[in-house]
Design a protein around this motif. Sequence first.
Motif, short mmCIF file in Angstrom:
data_model
loop_
_atom_site.label_atom_id
_atom_site.label_comp_id
_atom_site.label_asym_id
_atom_site.label_seq_id
_atom_site.Cartn_x
_atom_site.Cartn_y
_atom_site.Cartn_z
N TYR A 105 29.96 11.09 -27.32
CA TYR A 105 30.12 10.75 -25.91
C TYR A 105 30.56 9.31 -25.72
N MET A 110 18.33 5.17 -24.53
CA MET A 110 18.72 6.53 -24.86
C MET A 110 18.02 7.58 -24.00
N GLY A 160 38.41 23.80 -27.05
CA GLY A 160 39.08 22.58 -27.47
C GLY A 160 39.26 21.62 -26.31
N TRP A 161 40.36 20.92 -26.30
CA TRP A 161 40.59 19.89 -25.28
C TRP A 161 40.74 20.52 -23.91
N ILE A 185 39.13 4.07 -18.21
CA ILE A 185 39.52 4.85 -19.39
C ILE A 185 39.00 6.27 -19.17
N PHE A 207 35.35 5.54 -17.85
CA PHE A 207 34.62 4.31 -18.11
C PHE A 207 35.59 3.15 -17.93
N ILE A 225 35.51 17.83 -24.04
CA ILE A 225 35.95 18.78 -25.04
C ILE A 225 34.93 19.90 -25.13
N LYS A 226 35.40 21.12 -24.91
CA LYS A 226 34.48 22.25 -24.98
C LYS A 226 34.51 22.83 -26.37
N GLU A 227 33.36 23.37 -26.75
CA GLU A 227 33.19 23.81 -28.12
C GLU A 227 34.22 24.87 -28.55
N VAL A 246 37.61 9.70 -20.13
CA VAL A 246 36.90 10.28 -21.26
C VAL A 246 37.14 11.78 -21.23
N PRO A 283 21.87 9.04 -22.75
CA PRO A 283 22.64 9.89 -23.67
C PRO A 283 21.85 10.88 -24.50
N LEU A 284 20.62 10.60 -24.90
CA LEU A 284 19.96 11.53 -25.81
C LEU A 284 19.09 12.56 -25.08
N TRP A 325 35.21 13.46 -32.27
CA TRP A 325 36.10 13.91 -31.20
C TRP A 325 35.44 14.91 -30.27
N GLN A 326 34.40 15.58 -30.73
CA GLN A 326 33.79 16.59 -29.88
C GLN A 326 32.49 16.11 -29.22
N ALA A 361 28.30 13.49 -20.22
CA ALA A 361 29.04 12.24 -20.37
C ALA A 361 29.81 11.94 -19.09
N TRP A 384 26.52 1.51 -18.17
CA TRP A 384 26.61 2.91 -18.60
C TRP A 384 25.83 3.80 -17.65
#
Lengths: 166, 163
Positions: B115, A116, A164-165, A154, A151, A159-161, A156, A140-141, B111-112, A147, A136
Motif C-alpha cells: 500500500y 500501524m 490485475g490492474w 500521485i 497521495f 490492484i485486485k487479486e 495510487v 495500514p495494519l 505491486w499488489q 489504501a 497519511w
Amino acid sequence: MTLEQIKNRLSDQFKSSIIKNENLAEHQVEIKGEDWFDVATFMKNDPKLSFDQLECITGIDTGEDGPLQTHYNLHSMEYRHKIEAVISHDRKDPKVASIEQLWRIGDWFERETYDMFGIEYTGHRDLRRILCPDDWEGWPLRKDYEAQESFHGIVVPKIKEEEGWE
Amino acid sequence: MGLLENKFQDNVVVASLDKILGWARSTSPWYFQFGLACCAIEMMASAASRHDLERIGMMPRSSPRQADVMIVAGTVTLKMALRVKKLYEQMADPKYVISMGSCATSGGPYWQHGYHVLKGVDLVVPVDVYVPGCPPRPEALIEGLLKLQETIQTERPLTRKLA
C-alpha cells in the motif's frame, strides 16, 4: 520464576485486573486496559519479578468482531524469565496508558503501534507517526484498511487479486 | 569535412561542436549517489573495484546539483517519492534517470499488496533507461548505463529542432 509463579504473583497483587482468556497461549496473560499502568509499574519494580527489559510491543487486529490488542513482551535480565502481557482495546476507541516513561524503549514501540493500528497511548509525550508520512490516512495494519486513492497528487492504482490492474 | 581535410597536423581532430559536446557529455555522466533498497548494494558493487564504473567515466556525486544521472536504485515508497521528485528537480539540465530493478520500474514484489509503494518511478519523474532484475547484477546496470551513454551521444544540443 516459572510462568505459573509469575502469573500467581500477579494475581495475588491484582486479583481484579487479570482477565481469564482461554484462547491465550501459556506464556501470555491478559490484563485490563485501565489497570495496565499500575500492573506495569509493579512488574518493573517488584524485586521478585523485576521485568527490567521491554523487548517488544506488537499490535494485533483479531478481525472484524474481535478487539484490537497490544502485546508487550517483557523480560527480566536478573532472573531470565519472560512473560507476554496482552491488552484488549475497544475497536472504536482504542486507548491505553502509555508505559513510555517506565521503559524508555517504549517510546518508539508505541509510536510504531500507533502508526500501524491507531491505538492511542495516553500519556505518551510525543505520539506521532514514525514510519508513514505525517499526513497519511488510515491505519495500514488493520484488517479493514483501504489504501488511499492518491497521495500528494500521485495516483495510487488499486490492484485486485484476480483482475490485475484496475 | 572536405575543405578542412589534411589541413592540420595528425593530432588534430575536426568535428562539429555538437558531436564534441555529445561525446564529452556521454563519456562523463556523473551519477547521483543514493540507494533506496537492496539494489543500492549492486550499484555500490558496480562502482567498486571489480566492475569500476569510473572506467566508463561515471563517478558518484553526493549532491543533486553536481549530478547528471539519477540512478533510482530500489523501492520507492510514497513517502520517498516526494523526495525523489524534489531531488530530480534540483538537478541541473541535461538530466537523465535510470530506473534500476523491478521495484523502481513497476513496484516489483510490492505491486499488489504494497500500500505504501509507488508503482513505478515513472509516475513521478521521466525515466530514460529501465534496467530489469531483482536486483540487477552490475553487468546489467553497466549495460543500462552504456545504453544511456549511446542516447546521450546521439543528442545534438546545439542544433535547432525543426518546429
